[in-house]
Enzyme design. Structure first.
Site, PDB file in Angstrom:
ATOM      1  N   HIS A 292       4.106  -6.896  -2.949  1.00 47.45           N
ATOM      2  CA  HIS A 292       4.298  -6.191  -2.024  1.00 47.45           C
ATOM      3  C   HIS A 292       3.136  -5.551  -2.252  1.00 47.45           C
ATOM      4  CE1 HIS A 292       5.849  -2.161   0.095  1.00 47.45           C
ATOM      5  NE2 HIS A 292       4.831  -1.648  -1.039  1.00 47.45           N
ATOM      6  N   SER A 293       2.921  -5.212  -1.040  1.00 50.80           N
ATOM      7  CA  SER A 293       1.313  -4.008  -0.476  1.00 50.80           C
ATOM      8  C   SER A 293      -0.138  -4.889  -1.697  1.00 50.80           C
ATOM      9  CB  SER A 293       1.291  -2.490  -0.956  1.00 50.80           C
ATOM     10  OG  SER A 293       0.448  -1.966  -0.754  1.00 50.80           O
ATOM     11  N   TYR A 294       0.156  -4.138  -2.128  1.00 48.71           N
ATOM     12  CA  TYR A 294      -1.454  -4.614  -3.286  1.00 48.71           C
ATOM     13  C   TYR A 294      -1.121  -5.823  -4.015  1.00 48.71           C
ATOM     14  CZ  TYR A 294      -6.778  -3.935  -5.197  1.00 48.71           C
ATOM     15  OH  TYR A 294      -7.449  -4.732  -5.709  1.00 48.71           O
ATOM     16  N   GLY A 296      -0.431  -8.054  -2.840  1.00 48.77           N
ATOM     17  CA  GLY A 296      -0.590  -9.517  -2.372  1.00 48.77           C
ATOM     18  C   GLY A 296      -2.176  -9.571  -2.023  1.00 48.77           C
ATOM     19  N   THR A 320       4.997  -8.995   0.983  1.00 47.69           N
ATOM     20  CA  THR A 320       6.213  -7.861   2.324  1.00 47.69           C
ATOM     21  C   THR A 320       4.673  -6.301   2.208  1.00 47.69           C
ATOM     22  OG1 THR A 320       6.804  -6.766   0.163  1.00 47.69           O
ATOM     23  CG2 THR A 320       8.179  -8.368   1.433  1.00 47.69           C
TER      24      THR A 320
END
Length: 416
Positions: A292-294, A296, A320
């Site tokens: 998720h977010s960072y 990734g 995500t």
């Protein structure tokens, strides 16, 4: 807060300054000194003198909150949701209270990972010496031995820790939307081994000792007169600093020093370390990432640093609302091609779940998470991600090769 009394004090000071300015050189010198004092005092900070002590309970019960059967945080007596503005006009105090509750939530989620999800806590670095700063991750009993499949979960940046997607959701919504627990439980039910990363636990904080705060080079070789002069300057400086400090920060918090954890000083370092010491050593033929977010961005960095290994072992990656950028991170052409075939990014969007979303970057396909709220993307795309992994496994098994592009699977989702 006694705002009127503070304003009166300021008015008196300004009146005194006006009177002094009418006098001679001595009075003007006093005015300059007074202006200097005023320039060092922040009115907002001065008001902290009326702030209650920054002392909060260290348990949910102490806060008079508990999670109900639906996983919602509710007041024990009133049944009401969490109230941020517990004291009106004291935003800083309310924020500190919220942060204190957040730390309790973090420990509570750790307990759930061990007690409800039956994960074990594993400390890192694996070869840490006694007294060395350590962090930890969580994993299922079969994480290293499951021959079939392994799921790796990576949260985003900020205050969240292992097992969480978003603290705000845990406090204001429920445990299902804000934690990784639904992913973990379903993964275990479907035969996955599980590893939960802890990429924001990069250092430990210890309170500065008096010696650390006042640490200065050894001056034993200096002449006595010079040493005395330096000591006097230091004492005068400290006296002035302490005088202004009581106005600047009446609720002075402890001064701390950060001791970074070896080879885990950033989310990117952490992801690479866990890959090298755990994921790459696992028996699983198929590894799946949810980032998720960072998280990734941390995965893409892992891919850049360990491209051949990742391609050989990872079957599919679900992102995500990832904040990665293949251009800024300088991901090569072969990485971008692999991501197009094996990754999918569920992004915040007003479009229905799994609807294709255009991307300006030449990496993985993007589809709607079915929500415009960044922190909810992991929860809203939960069912789609498990279907995505199932299709990837099926495609790999039937072809004996890496799973094909996800575009056809995405269309299938839209039809459903």
């Amino acid at each position: 807060m006694h705002v009127p009394s503070i304003i009166l004090i300021w008015l008196r000071i300004w009146i005194s300054m006006a009177q002094l300015q009418q006098g001679g050189p001595d009075e003007k010198e006093k005015t300059t000194a007074l202006k200097d004092l005023l320039s060092r005092i922040d009115l907002d900070e001065l008001m902290k003198k009326d702030e209650p002590p920054l002392e909060f309970p260290d348990t949910l019960e102490g806060f008079e909150y508990a999670f109900n059967e639906k996983g919602q945080l509710r007041h024990i007596k009133t049944g009401e949701p969490f109230v941020f503005n517990y004291r009106e006009d004291l935003h800083r105090w309310n924020q500190k209270r919220y942060e204190a509750l957040g730390e309790i939530i973090t420990k509570y989620v750790y307990e759930l990972l061990e007690e409800e999800c039956h994960l074990k806590k594993v400390y890192i670095p694996v070869d840490a010496m006694e007294g060395e700063p350590r962090s930890f991750i969580f994993m299922s009993e079969d994480a290293m031995t499951n021959p079939d499949k392994l799921m790796v979960l990576i949260h985003g940046s900020g205050v969240v820790r292992a097992g969480q997607w978003a603290r705000r959701l845990i406090i204001n919504e429920d445990l299902d939307s804000g934690t990784q627990i639904p992913y973990i439980k379903r993964a275990i039910e479907e035969g996955y081994g599980v590893i939960v990363l802890n990429p924001n636990e990069n250092y430990i904080e210890i309170e500065k000792t008096k010696a650390q705060v006042q640490l200065s080079p050894d001056s034993s070789d200096e002449p006595a007169e010079k040493r005395e002069r330096k000591d006097k300057i230091q004492k005068d400086t400290k006296k002035r600093r302490d005088f202004y400090e009581k106005y600047r920060n009446p609720q002075k918090e402890k001064e701390t020093v950060q001791l970074y954890i070896r080879e885990n000083g950033s989310p990117e370092e952490h992801a690479i370390y866990i890959w090298d010491h755990f994921i790459s050593q696992s028996a699983a033929e198929n590894v799946f990432f949810v980032a998720h977010s960072y998280g990734g961005l941390a995965f893409v960095e892992l891919m850049i640093q360990r491209e051949a290994e990742v391609k050989n072992k990872v079957t599919a990656v679900a992102l995500t609302d990832s904040v990665h950028n293949v251009w800024h991170q300088e991901a090569g052409k072969t990485i971008r091609e692999w991501m197009r075939e094996n990754c999918c990014n569920w992004v915040s969007s007003s479009d229905p779940l799994d609807t294709s979303v255009e991307s300006m970057l030449p990496d993985c396909p993007r589809v709607s998470a079915g929500t415009e709220r960044h922190e909810l993307t992991s929860w809203k795309s939960y069912a789609s991600i498990f279907r995505f992994f199932g299709d990837a496994m099926e495609a790999k098994s039937s072809s004996g090769k890496a799973a094909p592009t996800r575009r056809s699977q995405r269309i299938r989702y839209e039809e459903l």
